[in-house]
Design a protein around this motif. Sequence first.
Motif, short mmCIF file in Angstrom:
data_model
loop_
_atom_site.label_atom_id
_atom_site.label_comp_id
_atom_site.label_asym_id
_atom_site.label_seq_id
_atom_site.Cartn_x
_atom_site.Cartn_y
_atom_site.Cartn_z
N TYR A 13 -32.39 4.65 66.71
CA TYR A 13 -33.21 5.23 65.64
C TYR A 13 -32.89 4.57 64.29
CZ TYR A 13 -34.56 9.10 68.77
OH TYR A 13 -35.07 9.86 69.80
N PHE A 14 -31.61 4.36 64.02
CA PHE A 14 -31.24 3.71 62.76
C PHE A 14 -31.89 2.32 62.67
CE2 PHE A 14 -26.82 5.93 63.12
CZ PHE A 14 -27.41 7.15 62.84
N GLU A 51 -44.91 6.05 60.31
CA GLU A 51 -44.11 5.65 61.46
C GLU A 51 -42.62 5.90 61.18
OE1 GLU A 51 -45.34 1.61 61.85
OE2 GLU A 51 -47.33 2.15 62.63
N ALA A 52 -42.20 5.62 59.95
CA ALA A 52 -40.80 5.88 59.56
C ALA A 52 -40.52 7.37 59.58
CB ALA A 52 -40.53 5.30 58.17
N ASP A 53 -41.47 8.18 59.11
CA ASP A 53 -41.31 9.64 59.16
C ASP A 53 -41.12 10.11 60.60
OD1 ASP A 53 -41.43 10.21 56.48
OD2 ASP A 53 -43.56 10.72 56.47
N THR A 56 -37.63 9.43 61.71
CA THR A 56 -36.72 10.37 61.04
C THR A 56 -36.74 11.73 61.73
OG1 THR A 56 -37.03 9.25 58.91
CG2 THR A 56 -36.19 11.51 58.85
N HIS A 57 -37.94 12.23 62.02
CA HIS A 57 -38.05 13.55 62.66
C HIS A 57 -37.51 13.54 64.08
CE1 HIS A 57 -40.00 15.37 59.31
NE2 HIS A 57 -41.04 14.56 59.34
N ARG A 58 -37.69 12.44 64.81
CA ARG A 58 -37.12 12.34 66.16
C ARG A 58 -35.59 12.38 66.08
NH1 ARG A 58 -41.21 8.55 66.92
NH2 ARG A 58 -39.80 6.75 66.83
N THR A 59 -35.04 11.77 65.04
CA THR A 59 -33.59 11.79 64.86
C THR A 59 -33.11 13.22 64.62
OG1 THR A 59 -33.72 9.58 63.87
CG2 THR A 59 -31.64 10.79 63.62
N MET A 83 -32.64 6.74 54.11
CA MET A 83 -33.43 5.60 54.57
C MET A 83 -34.92 5.92 54.49
SD MET A 83 -31.19 4.24 57.85
CE MET A 83 -32.25 2.83 58.23
N ASP A 84 -35.28 7.13 54.89
CA ASP A 84 -36.68 7.54 54.84
C ASP A 84 -37.18 7.57 53.39
OD1 ASP A 84 -39.05 8.51 56.26
OD2 ASP A 84 -38.67 10.40 55.23
#
Length: 206
Positions: A13-14, A51-53, A56-59, A83-84
């Motif tokens: 994810y990172f 896509e970045a959001d 982030t939410h999956r993390t 990061m987001d």
Amino acid sequence: MRLFPREEIFFDYFDELAEKIEEGSKLFLEMTETNDYSIEKITRLKEIEHEADGITHRTYEKMHKTFLMPLDREDIYALVNNMDSIIDLIESTALLINLYNVNNISDAITLQAKILNDITKKGKSIIHALRDMKNRKKILNGCIEIHTLENAGDIVLRTTISNLFEKEKDAIELVKCKDIIQLLEEAIDACEKVSNIVEGIVLKNA
């Protein structure tokens, strides 16, 4: 050796988030260099931000489902949250330029965009290296480079604002350029904050 090597998904994810940040900063740099803030470009940047959001939410979801973490929970949260914020600020800067209908992007804004792009490239490198604490030296050296780039951004900001108040006679244009350059500087500062978080993780875990 990491204490819980099976939790590789967090490092995935990172990496994915770092890729999106670099993609967004590269697109923003292209936009400033070509002065192209068309709907197509803005839309693509917005897609990258969404896509970045999603990453982030999956993390966050994975954190809630995982008992044993590869890093401290608060460090993971701070890392992905900040990061987001970088890609959010990049998108916000592009939208502000579009909203202000700025026709001639100043050299200072393009220079800031280049600094931001260099920082996100270096940021991706240290994030990728975070998988293995044997990369401690590489990561810490990368953090120093990011700090140096952030300082360069500060100099551009101070010089630009000083020149604006000295030379710009149109108050509206002055405010527009000042708002844009300051928002772009926030994105650069957010990159340094991520670097500081990574440095803290390394010092804590290496």
